[in-house]
Enzyme design. Structure first.
Site, PDB file in Angstrom:
ATOM      1  N   ARG A  46       0.853  -1.199   0.000  1.00 45.97           N
ATOM      2  CA  ARG A  46       0.000   0.000   0.000  1.00 45.97           C
ATOM      3  C   ARG A  46       0.883   1.241   0.000  1.00 45.97           C
ATOM      4  NH1 ARG A  46      -1.382   1.579   4.653  1.00 45.97           N
ATOM      5  NH2 ARG A  46      -2.144  -0.407   5.419  1.00 45.97           N
ATOM      6  N   TYR A  98     -17.413  16.020 -14.636  1.00 46.96           N
ATOM      7  CA  TYR A  98     -17.904  14.640 -14.669  1.00 46.96           C
ATOM      8  C   TYR A  98     -18.936  14.453 -13.539  1.00 46.96           C
ATOM      9  CZ  TYR A  98     -17.818   9.630 -13.687  1.00 46.96           C
ATOM     10  OH  TYR A  98     -18.184   8.331 -13.418  1.00 46.96           O
ATOM     11  N   ASP A 170      -8.440  19.043 -13.678  1.00 45.46           N
ATOM     12  CA  ASP A 170      -8.654  17.672 -14.122  1.00 45.46           C
ATOM     13  C   ASP A 170      -8.404  17.675 -15.632  1.00 45.46           C
ATOM     14  OD1 ASP A 170      -9.719  15.311 -15.152  1.00 45.46           O
ATOM     15  OD2 ASP A 170     -11.297  15.193 -13.642  1.00 45.46           O
ATOM     16  N   LYS A 195      -8.863   6.634 -18.938  1.00 40.99           N
ATOM     17  CA  LYS A 195      -9.255   7.195 -20.234  1.00 40.99           C
ATOM     18  C   LYS A 195      -8.078   7.178 -21.219  1.00 40.99           C
ATOM     19  CE  LYS A 195     -12.861   7.988 -17.703  1.00 40.99           C
ATOM     20  NZ  LYS A 195     -13.668   6.828 -17.394  1.00 40.99           N
TER      21      LYS A 195
HETATM   22  O1  P1T Z   1     -13.835   6.589 -13.589  1.00 39.66           O
HETATM   23  P1  P1T Z   1     -12.648   7.133 -12.849  1.00 39.66           P
HETATM   24  O2  P1T Z   1     -11.351   6.546 -13.274  1.00 39.66           O
HETATM   25  O3  P1T Z   1     -12.837   7.114 -11.363  1.00 39.66           O
HETATM   26  O4  P1T Z   1     -12.493   8.669 -13.280  1.00 39.66           O
HETATM   27  C1  P1T Z   1     -13.404   9.650 -12.879  1.00 39.66           C
HETATM   28  C2  P1T Z   1     -13.348  10.805 -13.833  1.00 39.66           C
HETATM   29  C3  P1T Z   1     -12.639  11.937 -13.474  1.00 39.66           C
HETATM   30  N1  P1T Z   1     -12.558  12.999 -14.289  1.00 39.66           N
HETATM   31  C4  P1T Z   1     -13.144  13.011 -15.499  1.00 39.66           C
HETATM   32  C5  P1T Z   1     -13.030  14.215 -16.376  1.00 39.66           C
HETATM   33  C6  P1T Z   1     -13.860  11.894 -15.936  1.00 39.66           C
HETATM   34  O5  P1T Z   1     -14.424  11.932 -17.145  1.00 39.66           O
HETATM   35  C7  P1T Z   1     -13.975  10.755 -15.083  1.00 39.66           C
HETATM   36  C8  P1T Z   1     -14.754   9.551 -15.466  1.00 39.66           C
HETATM   37  N2  P1T Z   1     -15.611   9.759 -16.532  1.00 39.66           N
HETATM   38  C9  P1T Z   1     -16.423   8.800 -17.081  1.00 39.66           C
HETATM   39  C10 P1T Z   1     -16.514   7.551 -16.639  1.00 39.66           C
HETATM   40  C11 P1T Z   1     -17.239   9.269 -18.218  1.00 39.66           C
HETATM   41  O6  P1T Z   1     -17.757   8.444 -18.981  1.00 39.66           O
HETATM   42  O7  P1T Z   1     -17.341  10.479 -18.389  1.00 39.66           O
END
Ligand code: P1T
Length: 400
Positions: A46, A98, A170, A195
């Site tokens: 961790r 998001y 972000d 992503k």
């Molecule tokens: O899904 P995760 O890895 O926890 O990421 C969250 C997140 C954070 N910031 C942005 C700009 C994002 O688009 C996302 C996750 N977004 C999607 C799952 C979506 O389909 O828009």
């Protein structure tokens, strides 16, 4: 060293014990110590893992950051950054984020005494106006999810700097290949590595990149104390994905531009949002602060909700799915999918209407993707008398 070279080499020297060219998956929860207090830098997984260290170093290099920390998801990375705050603190947040980020902020963290004001940041003066005596942080996405609005990072970072606030960007939608917020004045960059960075829709992860040593110490402390860390295999998948980020992003950008232009000329389409289109409200700004316009395109079609639903179920190459940034194209309906946790009245006020459709344009052949959208649009508007318009739209597209 240039971006593509960094993506393939930084943090990824041959393994010193075996010579393995590719960073191994250190699938261990603990490390045998030579004696009490004597170890090789790793005690418990961790706290630290060499596969994670490699990824952290690589991602830090891609954002021109001194420090990188990886997490189990983008939201775990976001949560870690919010650990910098204490009960009673206030955050000024962009009004298009998001849905999961909105949910974390407004539905979870408010219970811990944090307060949020969501602001349209297209005019940085509005950011300054929203600052209260207890404001500690400014949080924004740019381009935003799902409306693809572009906010002026240097101007907003300057508001933060002049008021002693932490500015967090972000950068998930742009990826470090297209935009480096730290170089533009931001203090912290967050990514969902699920992503573009991972790029293959096969792993969930997050990262925080920053220069400040003190904030890094605090965040690293929280990474271990709170524990939202990624597993070694997930880090390895992200490392494998990031090696091709530059070639993938170029293709995402090319395909998205072609699709945005095609949709704009399509009579079934009402409005296209893509920062690369000259009529995008922040096109000039996007040109200044980004090196390309990305792979995300949003649009509304005539006939609104019913037609949108027909299109969403009809495409063959564009899979109806949440997420984005993978090599395969996805189509989504923010109102019922990624942004469903935002109350409808707020969604509508911000422009995330029931007729909005979001595309994550993959790296398939652009002509195949356009043909897929065309057949879907013909079906979507056919039932509402729009088929003639679609036919004439095809003719117009053929002339171009
Ligand atoms: O899904 P995760 O890895 O926890 O990421 C969250 C997140 C954070 N910031 C942005 C700009 C994002 O688009 C996302 C996750 N977004 C999607 C799952 C979506 O389909 O828009």
């Amino acid at each position: 060293m240039q971006f593509s070279t960094k993506a393939i080499h930084i943090g990824q020297e041959a393994d010193p014990t075996t010579g393995a060219t590719i960073v191994p998956i250190f699938q261990t929860s603990t490390y045998t110590q030579e004696g009490v207090g004597r170890h090789k830098g790793y005690e418990y997984a961790r706290t630290g893992n060499p596969t994670r260290t490699a990824l952290q170093e690589c991602l830090a290099a891609l954002e021109n950051a001194r420090h990188g920390l990886c997490f189990a998801s983008g939201l775990a990375a976001t949560s870690a950054v919010m650990n910098l705050l204490s009960a009673g603190d206030h955050v000024v947040c962009g009004d298009d984020v998001y849905g999961g980020t909105y949910r974390l902020f407004q539905l979870v963290l408010t219970r811990y005494g944090l307060a949020f004001t969501f602001v349209d940041m297209t005019d940085p003066a509005r950011v300054a106006e929203a600052i209260r005596p207890n404001t500690k942080m400014i949080w924004l996405e740019t381009p935003t999810n799902p409306l693809l609005t572009v906010f002026d990072i240097p101007a907003i970072a300057e508001v933060a700097r002049s008021r002693g606030l932490v500015c967090v960007v972000d950068n998930t939608f742009a990826s470090p290949y297209l935009q480096n917020p730290l170089d533009l004045g931001a203090d912290i960059v967050v990514h969902s590595t699920t992503k573009y960075i991972g790029g293959h829709s096969d792993v969930v992860g997050g990262a925080v990149l920053l220069n400040d040593d003190k904030m890094h110490d605090t965040l690293r402390y929280h990474q271990n104390a709170v524990g939202g860390v990624p597993g070694a295999f997930d880090c390895w998948l992200v490392l494998r994905g990031v090696k091709t980020l530059s070639v993938r992003m170029r293709q995402h950008c090319d395909n998205a531009m072609k699709i945005a232009q095609h949709l704009q000329s399509h009579p079934a389409v009402e409005r296209v949002r893509y920062p690369g289109l000259p009529d995008h409200p922040q096109h000039a700004l996007a040109r200044r602060q980004m090196r390309g316009f990305g792979g995300m395109v949003s649009f509304t079609i005539r006939g609104e909700t019913a037609a949108a639903h027909r299109l969403l179920g009809r495409t063959k190459l564009f899979a109806l799915a949440e997420s984005l940034g993978g090599v395969e194209s996805l189509i989504g309906h923010p109102a019922t999918m990624t942004h469903a946790s935002i109350p409808k009245a707020e969604r509508d006020a911000r422009g995330v209407t029931d007729g909005l459709i979001r595309l994550s344009v993959g790296i398939e052949d652009a002509d195949d993707l356009i043909a897929d959208l065309d057949q879907g649009l013909a079906y979507a508007v056919g039932n509402s008398g729009g088929s003639r318009a679609v036919e004439s739209g095809r003719a117009a597209a053929a002339v171009q």
